[in-house]
Enzyme design. Structure first.
Site, PDB file in Angstrom:
ATOM      1  N   SER A 112       0.942  -1.284   0.012  1.00  0.00           N
ATOM      2  CA  SER A 112       0.037   0.074   0.098  1.00  0.00           C
ATOM      3  C   SER A 112       0.675   1.576   0.038  1.00  0.00           C
ATOM      4  O   SER A 112       1.547   1.588  -0.860  1.00  0.00           O
ATOM      5  CB  SER A 112      -0.942  -0.242   1.222  1.00  0.00           C
ATOM      6  OG  SER A 112      -1.901   0.938   1.293  1.00  0.00           O
ATOM      7  N   HIS A 113       0.601   2.030   0.905  1.00  0.00           N
ATOM      8  CA  HIS A 113       1.265   3.629   1.278  1.00  0.00           C
ATOM      9  C   HIS A 113       2.747   3.380   1.664  1.00  0.00           C
ATOM     10  O   HIS A 113       3.414   4.338   1.918  1.00  0.00           O
ATOM     11  CB  HIS A 113       0.445   4.336   1.954  1.00  0.00           C
ATOM     12  CG  HIS A 113       0.283   3.581   3.309  1.00  0.00           C
ATOM     13  ND1 HIS A 113      -0.406   2.421   3.507  1.00  0.00           N
ATOM     14  CD2 HIS A 113       0.825   3.904   4.520  1.00  0.00           C
ATOM     15  CE1 HIS A 113      -0.600   2.251   4.981  1.00  0.00           C
ATOM     16  NE2 HIS A 113       0.269   3.024   5.360  1.00  0.00           N
TER      17      HIS A 113
ATOM     18  N   ASP B 104      -2.511   6.227  -3.487  1.00  0.00           N
ATOM     19  CA  ASP B 104      -1.335   5.864  -2.960  1.00  0.00           C
ATOM     20  C   ASP B 104      -0.770   4.628  -3.675  1.00  0.00           C
ATOM     21  O   ASP B 104      -1.047   4.422  -4.953  1.00  0.00           O
ATOM     22  CB  ASP B 104      -1.553   5.087  -1.438  1.00  0.00           C
ATOM     23  CG  ASP B 104      -2.906   4.022  -1.530  1.00  0.00           C
ATOM     24  OD1 ASP B 104      -3.389   4.165  -2.535  1.00  0.00           O
ATOM     25  OD2 ASP B 104      -2.639   3.118  -0.675  1.00  0.00           O
TER      26      ASP B 104
ATOM     27  N   ASP C 213      -1.095   1.470  -4.014  1.00  0.00           N
ATOM     28  CA  ASP C 213      -2.170   0.533  -4.764  1.00  0.00           C
ATOM     29  C   ASP C 213      -3.424   1.025  -5.136  1.00  0.00           C
ATOM     30  O   ASP C 213      -4.206   0.263  -5.498  1.00  0.00           O
ATOM     31  CB  ASP C 213      -2.287  -0.864  -3.899  1.00  0.00           C
ATOM     32  CG  ASP C 213      -2.982  -0.366  -2.513  1.00  0.00           C
ATOM     33  OD1 ASP C 213      -2.733   0.758  -2.024  1.00  0.00           O
ATOM     34  OD2 ASP C 213      -3.743  -1.452  -2.053  1.00  0.00           O
TER      35      ASP C 213
ATOM     36  N   ASP D 267      -5.926   2.495  -3.577  1.00  0.00           N
ATOM     37  CA  ASP D 267      -7.057   2.363  -2.742  1.00  0.00           C
ATOM     38  C   ASP D 267      -7.236   3.612  -1.919  1.00  0.00           C
ATOM     39  O   ASP D 267      -8.448   3.801  -1.388  1.00  0.00           O
ATOM     40  CB  ASP D 267      -7.256   1.236  -2.144  1.00  0.00           C
ATOM     41  CG  ASP D 267      -6.192   0.854  -1.197  1.00  0.00           C
ATOM     42  OD1 ASP D 267      -5.316   1.829  -0.965  1.00  0.00           O
ATOM     43  OD2 ASP D 267      -6.370   0.151  -0.358  1.00  0.00           O
ATOM     44  N   ARG D 268      -6.292   4.741  -1.591  1.00  0.00           N
ATOM     45  CA  ARG D 268      -6.453   5.889  -0.952  1.00  0.00           C
ATOM     46  C   ARG D 268      -6.715   6.995  -1.760  1.00  0.00           C
ATOM     47  O   ARG D 268      -6.247   7.021  -2.834  1.00  0.00           O
ATOM     48  CB  ARG D 268      -5.262   6.018   0.109  1.00  0.00           C
ATOM     49  CG  ARG D 268      -5.058   4.775   1.141  1.00  0.00           C
ATOM     50  CD  ARG D 268      -3.900   5.129   1.671  1.00  0.00           C
ATOM     51  NE  ARG D 268      -4.028   4.000   3.084  1.00  0.00           N
ATOM     52  CZ  ARG D 268      -3.419   4.468   3.964  1.00  0.00           C
ATOM     53  NH1 ARG D 268      -2.821   5.548   4.599  1.00  0.00           N
ATOM     54  NH2 ARG D 268      -3.188   3.405   5.011  1.00  0.00           N
TER      55      ARG D 268
ATOM     56  N   LYS E 162     -11.739   0.256  -0.604  1.00  0.00           N
ATOM     57  CA  LYS E 162     -11.619   1.587  -1.015  1.00  0.00           C
ATOM     58  C   LYS E 162     -11.179   1.833  -2.270  1.00  0.00           C
ATOM     59  O   LYS E 162     -10.186   0.774  -2.706  1.00  0.00           O
ATOM     60  CB  LYS E 162     -11.041   2.005   0.317  1.00  0.00           C
ATOM     61  CG  LYS E 162      -9.391   1.770   0.492  1.00  0.00           C
ATOM     62  CD  LYS E 162      -9.179   2.254   1.757  1.00  0.00           C
ATOM     63  CE  LYS E 162      -7.595   2.354   2.004  1.00  0.00           C
ATOM     64  NZ  LYS E 162      -7.262   0.815   2.742  1.00  0.00           N
TER      65      LYS E 162
HETATM   66  C1  G16 Z   1      -4.988  -0.342   5.465  1.00  0.00           C
HETATM   67  C2  G16 Z   1      -6.499  -0.930   5.722  1.00  0.00           C
HETATM   68  C3  G16 Z   1      -7.376   0.208   6.075  1.00  0.00           C
HETATM   69  C4  G16 Z   1      -6.692   0.876   7.437  1.00  0.00           C
HETATM   70  C5  G16 Z   1      -5.198   1.500   6.936  1.00  0.00           C
HETATM   71  C6  G16 Z   1      -4.609   1.964   8.225  1.00  0.00           C
HETATM   72  O1  G16 Z   1      -4.969   0.675   4.138  1.00  0.00           O
HETATM   73  O2  G16 Z   1      -6.970  -1.462   4.422  1.00  0.00           O
HETATM   74  O3  G16 Z   1      -8.575  -0.291   6.327  1.00  0.00           O
HETATM   75  O4  G16 Z   1      -7.442   1.913   7.985  1.00  0.00           O
HETATM   76  O5  G16 Z   1      -4.552   0.363   6.690  1.00  0.00           O
HETATM   77  O6  G16 Z   1      -4.530   0.750   9.353  1.00  0.00           O
HETATM   78  P1  G16 Z   1      -3.618   0.842  10.335  1.00  0.00           P
HETATM   79  O7  G16 Z   1      -4.015   2.204  11.299  1.00  0.00           O
HETATM   80  O8  G16 Z   1      -3.632  -0.351  11.065  1.00  0.00           O
HETATM   81  O9  G16 Z   1      -2.208   1.424  10.066  1.00  0.00           O
HETATM   82  P2  G16 Z   1      -3.962   0.450   3.255  1.00  0.00           P
HETATM   83  O10 G16 Z   1      -4.271   1.689   2.435  1.00  0.00           O
HETATM   84  O11 G16 Z   1      -2.904   0.568   3.841  1.00  0.00           O
HETATM   85  O12 G16 Z   1      -4.308  -1.019   2.750  1.00  0.00           O
END
Ligand code: G16
Length: 541
Positions: A113-114, A275, A277, A279-280, A374
């Site tokens: 992801s990010h 981000d 991938d 989704d953000r 998302k």
């Molecule tokens: C993931 C999850 C999200 C979550 C985020 C932050 O996002 O898919 O549902 O809100 O992590 O999680 P944490 O607060 O545990 O770091 P992504 O975009 O990283 O896949």
């Protein structure tokens, strides 16, 4: 092609976090590490022989090697077909869409992801089930259990090649698809592209920052090719294995280029970033930042202006640390709202059961039941569609929203890479004070209750405990402490702060200024500074 059975020994650290298994690239490159986890996935998902799998990733370092390995393992584990994005590319929402459209048994998405990429960066792998959504906790726990006892995995060796193309591996077909077109078509079915084309012709200027991550090709196709935005509206649009050395996290700290543009002279009317991938999303107006919690509330309040949501919303959901702005909209619309733990996986059941249409999280995630993830570009298009209909600026949209619903001042303070022990101590310090805090006052704030959030899924009855410590004050203000489940180095301590302001004359205030008393109270209660030695957060959003 023959199947090899390879002997292996378990790794102890393969428990998926908030969103799949994320580790440093070096960890994934240990021999058998990736294979062990992939076999643990296959052993947990009950895919009947002949099932179809979707496979792709955000293009980060190690993506292509991992795809080759997974293709060989899918063939050895009885899949009849794997649908792969060309060049190994599939954004998370596009993968979710594909799983649903092609009725695949599920999909494997390679992304952290990010988190930063490159050889020294992070890699990740997550499994999405047949509804297109992230595997629920029951399934990820089963994968972890398998990973602790694994003794062998199955793999077919596939020939070296420069690029993966359509082929047969033993009995299994590999179908390589254009990663963008199905997804772009889906967007076109939800939003008014004709209106948007006209709107962009009026001189309304946009800047979309793909942060050298997966959304580049999607954004170019949608904004520049299909909607006619002027060339150059999409920046940093070439996906790179190390994201150009950046941190592909669309927030005010890491989306530096975009923030400079949107706060500079002659700024465009609308800015957005996504981000690693895809989704953000982060939404900006000219010299104006929209918090993700407000973004969700604005989309919910105006949803009927957009073709895909004209019929209204069945309900909305937000994660617990996300501000209550959307709750007020739900109340006004007379629709149900749900409060779930952090993690998109908790929305899946609600969407599948038709209880909610829109969902969102403070962590720059917004989406709807069009997929089960998302969706960054979806949120950007939703915003553009609303602006095109209402013909007001982003800032005016928010001021108008707050005037109607009041403003939930909101901020998240992240302390990244804190030693795990210190982060745990902060959490335990807060928890140990629950009894004496209840009923006590800090200036104007009186503590109504404190708890460790737990969630009982209304659809399958599963219970998730330990989802974040809440201190809720009598006026509805809140402080939430939580440890992130997505980091790969030390611990990330998150502090979420929220207060409600009904008085429109106060709505222009800066959120940090409005929340400063709560920040001081949060520090006092948790002894965060003393325990961690940190004077200020790493990232404030
Ligand atoms: C993931 C999850 C999200 C979550 C985020 C932050 O996002 O898919 O549902 O809100 O992590 O999680 P944490 O607060 O545990 O770091 P992504 O975009 O990283 O896949």
């Amino acid at each position: 092609m023959s199947v090899r059975i390879v002997e292996t020994t378990p790794f102890q650290d393969q428990r998926p976090g908030t969103s799949g298994l994320r580790k440093k690239v070096a960890v994934f490159r240990q021999s058998h590490y990736l294979e062990n986890f992939v076999q643990s996935i296959f052993d947990s998902i009950d895919a009947p022989a002949g099932s179809v799998l979707v496979l792709g990733g955000d293009g980060r370092y190690y993506n292509v090697e991992a795809i080759r390995t997974i293709l060989g393992m899918a063939a050895a584990n009885g899949f009849s077909k794997v649908i792969v994005g060309r060049g190994g590319i599939l954004s998370t929402p596009a993968a979710s869409n594909l799983i649903r459209q092609r009725r695949a048994h599920g999909g494997i998405i390679l992304s952290a992801s990010h988190n930063p990429g490159g050889e020294e960066g992070d890699f990740g792998i997550k499994y999405n089930a047949g509804n297109g959504g992230p595997a629920p906790e029951k399934m990820t726990e089963a994968m972890y259990e398998k990973s602790l006892t694994i003794s062998k995995y199955r793999i077919c060796d596939i020939p070296q090649m420069d690029e993966i193309g359509d082929m047969l591996i033993g009995e299994m077909a590999v179908e390589v698809i254009d990663p963008v077109s199905d997804y772009a078509d889906l967007m076109e079915s939800l939003f008014d592209f004709e209106l948007l084309r006209d709107f962009l012709k009026t001189g309304f200027r946009i800047c979309f920052d793909a942060m050298h991550a997966v959304t580049g090709p999607y954004a170019r196709e949608i904004f520049e090719n299909r909607l006619g935005a002027r060339p150059g509206s999409v920046v940093n649009s070439i996906p790179l294995p190390d994201f150009g050395g950046g941190h592909p996290d669309p927030n005010l700290t890491y989306a530096e280029d975009l923030v400079k543009t949107m706060y500079g002279e002659d700024a465009p009317d609308f800015g957005a970033a996504s981000d690693g991938d895809g989704d953000r999303n982060m939404i900006l107006g000219r010299h104006f930042f929209v918090t993700p919690s407000d973004s969700l509330a604005v989309l919910a309040a105006n949803a009927k202006l957009v073709p895909g949501y004209r019929q209204g919303l069945s309900g909305v959901a937000r994660s617990m640390p996300t501000s209550g702005a959307v709750d007020r909209v739900a109340e006004a619309l007379g629709i149900p709202f749900y409060e779930t733990p952090t993690g998109w996986k908790f929305f899946g059941n609600l969407m599948d059961a038709g209880r909610v249409t829109l969902c969102g999280e403070e962590s720059f995630g917004t989406g709807s039941n069009h997929v089960r993830e998302k969706d960054g570009l979806w949120a950007v298009l939703f915003w553009l569609n609303l602006l095109a209909v209402r013909k007001i600026s982003v800032e005016e949209m928010l001021l108008d929203h707050w005037k109607t619903f009041g403003r939930n001042f909101y901020s998240r303070h992240d302390y990244e890479d804190v030693p795990a022990q210190a982060a745990k101590e902060v959490i335990e310090t807060v928890r140990s004070r629950f009894a004496d805090l209840t009923g006590s006052s800090f200036g104007q704030y009186r503590v109504l209750f404190c708890d460790d959030f737990s969630y009982s899924d209304p659809i399958d009855g599963s219970l998730s405990r330990g989802q974040g410590l809440r201190i809720v004050f009598a006026d509805g203000s809140r402080i939430v402490y939580r440890l992130s489940g997505t980091g790969t180095s030390g611990a990330t301590l998150r502090l979420y702060l929220e207060s409600f302001e009904p008085d429109a004359s106060m709505h222009h205030l800066d959120a940090q200024a409005a929340l400063q008393d709560l920040v001081a109270i949060a520090n006092e209660i948790s002894k965060l500074r003393e325990i961690t030695g940190r004077e200020k957060p790493t990232v404030i959003t």
